[in-house]
Enzyme design. Structure first.
Site, PDB file in Angstrom:
ATOM      1  N   SER A 189       0.825  -1.194   0.000  1.00 33.02           N
ATOM      2  CA  SER A 189       0.000   0.000   0.000  1.00 33.02           C
ATOM      3  C   SER A 189       0.872   1.262   0.000  1.00 33.02           C
ATOM      4  O   SER A 189       1.750   1.407  -0.842  1.00 33.02           O
ATOM      5  CB  SER A 189      -0.963  -0.027   1.190  1.00 33.02           C
TER       6      SER A 189
ATOM      7  N   HIS B  21      -7.755  -4.654  -1.563  1.00 26.92           N
ATOM      8  CA  HIS B  21      -6.704  -3.841  -0.964  1.00 26.92           C
ATOM      9  C   HIS B  21      -6.662  -4.072   0.545  1.00 26.92           C
ATOM     10  O   HIS B  21      -7.686  -4.148   1.206  1.00 26.92           O
ATOM     11  CB  HIS B  21      -6.962  -2.360  -1.242  1.00 26.92           C
TER      12      HIS B  21
ATOM     13  N   ASP C  66      -9.385  -3.240  -5.937  1.00 30.56           N
ATOM     14  CA  ASP C  66      -8.477  -2.364  -5.196  1.00 30.56           C
ATOM     15  C   ASP C  66      -8.504  -0.982  -5.830  1.00 30.56           C
ATOM     16  O   ASP C  66      -8.289  -0.835  -7.037  1.00 30.56           O
ATOM     17  CB  ASP C  66      -7.061  -2.942  -5.240  1.00 30.56           C
TER      18      ASP C  66
END
Length: 289
Positions: free
Chosen positions: A68, A250, A220
């Site tokens: 991320s 995600h 995501d």
């Protein structure tokens, strides 16, 4: 941080690896580029021969990783040492798990498709992104409207034009629309900075990077960042190992520990570790965030 601590310990045991977790400074108390500078400083410190020797690290098997927003930091931490003769070529691999790689365009197709999540919504992602630069909420509002980029930044749009980079299956016959320039009164030079948006690195910079492994998930909001980066790397001749998981989301990597222990996170972990195992087993130094 518990899932990452567990992942680091699991990785160390699984691969007989030295794992260094960087507890970088967080915004808004420490705005950009504090997190980036902390990670780069730590990587440079650990790359010293005496430090590698102290911890029994094989200098031929050093990898930097992150997921991320930490995928952003891992990307820039991999890019910058390549310009320093003292550190050049010491990092052998970079492993990026659904990385966020650009602040330029906030209406990528994945931003539109997963506006409400799962886990990370568009509004929350933009709130966190804007706080990385300032607590002034006008930036957040401008990014939400995709009207935050300053005059003179149009040359960067070619790096995020998804019509040139995304697989056909994700384009859905839509036409790319550029962000609107010059609508934000405040000035944020960081919006033009490759440390904030490593997706805008030049071709020669990309060619000099460590061996990349990139994992993306279909569901995501920042999926397209990773997919565009992969295409850019391949376009300049870089061999990329890419795992794309159609049924994952995600942040799934944070769901690998109790009370979750969910397969959707464990599968991502296992793919990532499998790649490390195949390419860098035994005395890997993995810098994870």
């Amino acid at each position: 941080m518990q899932p990452y601590d567990d992942l680091s310990r699991w990785t160390a045991n699984k691969l007989d690896a030295v794992v260094v977790g960087i507890d970088y400074r967080l915004a808004p108390h420490y705005p950009f580029p504090a997190a980036h500078e902390g990670c780069v400083l730590m990587v440079k410190f650990f790359l010293q021969d005496k430090i590698l020797e102290k911890y029994g690290v094989d200098p031929a098997r050093i990898c930097v990783s992150g997921d991320s927003s930490a995928g952003t930091l891992a990307t820039t931490a991999s890019q910058l040492p390549q310009n320093n003769p003292e550190h050049k070529d010491k990092i052998k691999a970079q492993a990026l798990i659904y990385p966020g790689l650009q602040f330029i365009d906030s209406l990528m197709l994945s931003h539109q498709d997963y506006e409400h999540g799962p886990i990370l919504s568009r509004e929350m992602a933009i709130k966190l992104a804007s706080l990385y630069l300032t607590e002034d909420t006008s930036l957040k509002q401008a990014i939400l409207r995709n009207k935050h980029m300053p005059e003179g930044s149009r040359h960067l749009f070619k790096f995020v034009n998804w019509s040139d980079f995304l697989p056909e299956e994700y384009k859905k016959n839509q036409i790319y629309t550029e962000p609107v320039l010059g609508k934000l009164d405040a000035s944020y030079p960081a919006l033009l900075d490759s440390r904030l948006s490593p997706l805008i690195a030049s071709g020669p910079q990309l060619q000099s990077l460590p061996l990349p492994y990139i994992l993306t998930c279909k569901h995501d909001i920042i999926r397209d960042d990773g997919l565009i980066y992969i295409t850019r790397l391949r376009n300049v001749g870089v061999q990329v190992t890419h795992d794309h998981i159609e049924d994952r989301i995600h942040g799934a990597l944070t769901l690998t520990t109790p009370p979750y222990n969910l397969h959707l996170g464990l599968r991502i972990r296992d793919k990532y570790i499998s790649w490390l195992d195949k390419n860098y087993k035994s005395k890997v130094h993995l810098s994870s965030h």
